[in-house]
Design a protein around this motif. Structure first.
Motif, PDB file in Angstrom:
ATOM      1  N   TYR A   1     -15.360  29.558 -15.986  1.00  0.00           N
ATOM      2  CA  TYR A   1     -15.688  28.049 -15.984  1.00  0.00           C
ATOM      3  C   TYR A   1     -16.181  27.173 -14.648  1.00  0.00           C
ATOM      4  O   TYR A   1     -16.652  25.816 -14.444  1.00  0.00           O
ATOM      5  CB  TYR A   1     -14.823  27.006 -16.464  1.00  0.00           C
ATOM      6  N   ASP A   2     -16.420  27.477 -13.921  1.00  0.00           N
ATOM      7  CA  ASP A   2     -16.236  27.236 -11.656  1.00  0.00           C
ATOM      8  C   ASP A   2     -15.257  25.884 -11.341  1.00  0.00           C
ATOM      9  O   ASP A   2     -16.340  25.157 -11.015  1.00  0.00           O
ATOM     10  CB  ASP A   2     -18.320  26.515 -12.219  1.00  0.00           C
ATOM     11  N   PHE A   3     -14.173  26.346 -11.739  1.00  0.00           N
ATOM     12  CA  PHE A   3     -13.345  25.417 -11.751  1.00  0.00           C
ATOM     13  C   PHE A   3     -12.799  25.580 -10.405  1.00  0.00           C
ATOM     14  O   PHE A   3     -13.024  26.548  -9.849  1.00  0.00           O
ATOM     15  CB  PHE A   3     -11.975  25.788 -12.382  1.00  0.00           C
ATOM     16  N   ASN A   4     -12.743  24.388  -9.597  1.00  0.00           N
ATOM     17  CA  ASN A   4     -12.286  24.872  -8.251  1.00  0.00           C
ATOM     18  C   ASN A   4     -10.761  24.753  -7.987  1.00  0.00           C
ATOM     19  O   ASN A   4      -9.891  24.274  -9.133  1.00  0.00           O
ATOM     20  CB  ASN A   4     -12.259  23.368  -7.790  1.00  0.00           C
ATOM     21  N   LEU A   5     -10.531  25.819  -7.271  1.00  0.00           N
ATOM     22  CA  LEU A   5      -9.344  26.442  -7.371  1.00  0.00           C
ATOM     23  C   LEU A   5      -8.468  26.617  -5.808  1.00  0.00           C
ATOM     24  O   LEU A   5      -9.311  27.777  -5.349  1.00  0.00           O
ATOM     25  CB  LEU A   5      -9.431  27.954  -8.476  1.00  0.00           C
ATOM     26  N   ILE A   6      -7.215  26.338  -5.765  1.00  0.00           N
ATOM     27  CA  ILE A   6      -6.913  26.844  -4.608  1.00  0.00           C
ATOM     28  C   ILE A   6      -5.765  28.185  -5.204  1.00  0.00           C
ATOM     29  O   ILE A   6      -4.697  27.810  -6.137  1.00  0.00           O
ATOM     30  CB  ILE A   6      -6.382  25.870  -3.749  1.00  0.00           C
ATOM     31  N   GLU A   7      -5.595  29.447  -4.518  1.00  0.00           N
ATOM     32  CA  GLU A   7      -4.774  30.017  -4.753  1.00  0.00           C
ATOM     33  C   GLU A   7      -3.477  30.537  -3.614  1.00  0.00           C
ATOM     34  O   GLU A   7      -4.420  30.518  -2.215  1.00  0.00           O
ATOM     35  CB  GLU A   7      -5.416  31.432  -5.284  1.00  0.00           C
ATOM     36  N   LEU A   8      -2.167  30.368  -4.319  1.00  0.00           N
ATOM     37  CA  LEU A   8      -1.289  30.629  -3.058  1.00  0.00           C
ATOM     38  C   LEU A   8       0.095  31.622  -3.440  1.00  0.00           C
ATOM     39  O   LEU A   8       0.586  31.898  -4.933  1.00  0.00           O
ATOM     40  CB  LEU A   8      -0.188  29.296  -3.107  1.00  0.00           C
ATOM     41  N   ASN A   9      -0.203  32.327  -2.695  1.00  0.00           N
ATOM     42  CA  ASN A   9       1.414  33.383  -2.729  1.00  0.00           C
ATOM     43  C   ASN A   9       2.662  33.051  -1.698  1.00  0.00           C
ATOM     44  O   ASN A   9       2.248  31.545  -1.248  1.00  0.00           O
ATOM     45  CB  ASN A   9       1.125  34.739  -2.281  1.00  0.00           C
ATOM     46  N   ASP A  10       3.519  33.583  -1.873  1.00  0.00           N
ATOM     47  CA  ASP A  10       4.851  33.591  -0.917  1.00  0.00           C
ATOM     48  C   ASP A  10       4.711  33.252   0.319  1.00  0.00           C
ATOM     49  O   ASP A  10       5.275  32.188   1.411  1.00  0.00           O
ATOM     50  CB  ASP A  10       5.840  34.805  -1.252  1.00  0.00           C
ATOM     51  N   LYS A  11       3.425  34.144   0.757  1.00  0.00           N
ATOM     52  CA  LYS A  11       3.151  33.654   1.876  1.00  0.00           C
ATOM     53  C   LYS A  11       2.796  32.551   2.509  1.00  0.00           C
ATOM     54  O   LYS A  11       3.170  31.977   3.643  1.00  0.00           O
ATOM     55  CB  LYS A  11       3.217  35.071   3.238  1.00  0.00           C
ATOM     56  N   ASP A  12       1.326  32.025   1.639  1.00  0.00           N
ATOM     57  CA  ASP A  12       1.110  30.855   1.682  1.00  0.00           C
ATOM     58  C   ASP A  12       1.655  29.771   1.894  1.00  0.00           C
ATOM     59  O   ASP A  12       2.233  28.472   2.613  1.00  0.00           O
ATOM     60  CB  ASP A  12       0.106  30.343   1.155  1.00  0.00           C
ATOM     61  N   VAL A  13       3.057  30.189   1.232  1.00  0.00           N
ATOM     62  CA  VAL A  13       3.941  28.473   0.490  1.00  0.00           C
ATOM     63  C   VAL A  13       4.740  28.693   2.094  1.00  0.00           C
ATOM     64  O   VAL A  13       4.853  27.412   2.613  1.00  0.00           O
ATOM     65  CB  VAL A  13       4.714  29.129  -0.726  1.00  0.00           C
ATOM     66  N   GLU A  14       5.322  29.609   2.772  1.00  0.00           N
ATOM     67  CA  GLU A  14       5.905  30.098   3.728  1.00  0.00           C
ATOM     68  C   GLU A  14       5.173  28.893   4.982  1.00  0.00           C
ATOM     69  O   GLU A  14       5.793  28.312   6.204  1.00  0.00           O
ATOM     70  CB  GLU A  14       6.833  31.053   4.330  1.00  0.00           C
ATOM     71  N   ASN A  15       3.662  28.459   4.658  1.00  0.00           N
ATOM     72  CA  ASN A  15       3.338  28.321   6.113  1.00  0.00           C
ATOM     73  C   ASN A  15       2.465  26.911   5.119  1.00  0.00           C
ATOM     74  O   ASN A  15       1.128  27.043   6.373  1.00  0.00           O
ATOM     75  CB  ASN A  15       1.903  29.500   6.308  1.00  0.00           C
ATOM     76  N   MET A  16       2.802  26.186   4.801  1.00  0.00           N
ATOM     77  CA  MET A  16       1.515  25.705   3.675  1.00  0.00           C
ATOM     78  C   MET A  16       1.014  23.855   4.840  1.00  0.00           C
ATOM     79  O   MET A  16       0.121  23.752   4.408  1.00  0.00           O
ATOM     80  CB  MET A  16       2.571  24.502   2.861  1.00  0.00           C
ATOM     81  N   ASP A  17       1.853  23.733   5.797  1.00  0.00           N
ATOM     82  CA  ASP A  17       1.552  23.111   6.523  1.00  0.00           C
ATOM     83  C   ASP A  17       0.543  22.968   7.244  1.00  0.00           C
ATOM     84  O   ASP A  17      -0.399  22.543   7.579  1.00  0.00           O
ATOM     85  CB  ASP A  17       2.293  22.668   7.640  1.00  0.00           C
ATOM     86  N   ASP A  18       0.085  24.404   7.509  1.00  0.00           N
ATOM     87  CA  ASP A  18      -0.996  25.356   8.329  1.00  0.00           C
ATOM     88  C   ASP A  18      -2.181  25.411   7.262  1.00  0.00           C
ATOM     89  O   ASP A  18      -3.054  25.206   7.525  1.00  0.00           O
ATOM     90  CB  ASP A  18      -0.321  26.970   9.159  1.00  0.00           C
ATOM     91  N   ILE A  19      -2.011  25.851   6.212  1.00  0.00           N
ATOM     92  CA  ILE A  19      -2.942  26.583   5.043  1.00  0.00           C
ATOM     93  C   ILE A  19      -3.275  25.271   4.071  1.00  0.00           C
ATOM     94  O   ILE A  19      -4.322  25.305   4.210  1.00  0.00           O
ATOM     95  CB  ILE A  19      -2.885  27.859   4.289  1.00  0.00           C
ATOM     96  N   LEU A  20      -2.476  24.643   4.050  1.00  0.00           N
ATOM     97  CA  LEU A  20      -3.223  23.630   2.726  1.00  0.00           C
ATOM     98  C   LEU A  20      -3.846  22.807   2.598  1.00  0.00           C
ATOM     99  O   LEU A  20      -4.806  22.371   2.663  1.00  0.00           O
ATOM    100  CB  LEU A  20      -1.486  23.579   1.868  1.00  0.00           C
TER     101      LEU A  20
END
Length: 290
Positions: free
Chosen positions: A259-278
């Motif tokens: 459906y061509d939706f906009n998607l952001i995928e997060l894993n545990d490592k991303d959650v630990e560094n959300m200020d930099d990644i998200l």
């Protein structure tokens, strides 16, 4: 720069035709109609760009954008035959065209760019067509949209009308097994500590968001988070050693792709560094966090 507006008579002069011819043509295509001794705009005429302007002692007259040419619309008229604009759809449901456009946009069938409405791939699948008139982009829809389940459910939710219970109560085995017991700062109840951290981060960043929002499709699929600004979904993948979970993850990713939706995928490592990644990931979809 403000667009120049011309009375119907002045526009006829510019097009090098008699005013009577233009008035008759506009009446034929349904843009104006007689009311006593005056010409008034129809809804279609307003959609086409018509408005009113007062000319001193001559009173209020219908005016049009100076660059409009109604005689270029013959092919479009044929192509749009049987299609409905937002005004007509709204009349069928008893709501405004603005609300209809907002709901259709929320479903991902079209998107707004400036003052224009642009058709998406999903909207094309629904049988809609894109039109352009005097630089204004707009979309028309087949009559089948009046029975479109997802649109009706969206309308029902706004009016507190009970939607189809069978659809509303279907949930996946995973969601049944893992109850939402953790309360976030903004009051959401989520199913894991990672989801709580994500929700709290979005709240502190002042980004409006929904938790476990059903995707606007026929399939019964829920996203972890949805951000209306940018129409972006967030999925947190946290059970990478569970075969059943991984199979479900693959299915969901296929649906997001389909459906061509906009998607952001997060894993545990991303959650630990959300200020930099998200913030970087959100900015790709026009969502600013700072």
């Amino acid at each position: 720069m403000q667009m120049e507006l011309l009375s119907t008579s002045a526009l006829a002069k510019k097009l090098e035709i008699l005013p009577k011819q233009l008035f008759e043509h506009l009446a034929t295509i349904g843009y104006i109609q007689r009311q006593d001794t005056d010409w008034i705009l129809t809804t279609a005429g307003k959609d086409a760009g018509g408005s009113y302007k007062t000319f001193g002692s001559y009173g209020k007259k219908v005016v049009w954008p100076a660059d409009i040419n109604f005689y270029e619309d013959d092919d479009e008229q044929k192509e749009s035959q049987g299609l409905l604009n937002a005004t007509k759809i709204g009349e069928s449901f008893g709501v405004s065209s603005r609300k209809i456009n907002a709901l259709i946009s929320e479903l991902g069938w079209m998107k707004k760019e400036g003052s224009c409405w642009k058709l998406t791939k999903q909207g094309t699948r629904k049988g809609a067509k894109q039109f352009v008139k005097s630089g204004n982009h707009y979309v028309k829809w087949p009559e089948s949209i009046l029975t479109e389940k997802l649109l009706i459910e969206s309308l029902n939710s706004l009016s507190s009308t009970k939607i189809d219970e069978q659809s509303a109560t279907k949930i996946s085995d995973f969601r049944q097994q893992l109850q939402a017991k953790l309360r976030t700062t903004d009051g959401h109840f989520v199913r894991s500590k990672a989801e709580m951290l994500i929700d709290n981060w979005l709240y502190m960043a002042e980004i409006p968001h929904a938790y476990e929002r059903k995707l606007p499709i026929e399939e019964e699929v829920y996203s972890d988070f949805y951000i209306p600004t940018g129409k972006v979904y967030i999925e947190y993948w946290g059970y990478e050693n569970n075969e059943k979970y991984l199979a479900r993850k693959a299915e969901k990713l296929e649906i997001y792709k389909k459906y061509d939706f906009n998607l952001i995928e997060l894993n545990d490592k991303d959650v630990e560094n959300m200020d930099d990644i998200l913030p970087v990931l959100l900015l790709k979809y026009g969502v600013k966090s700072y």
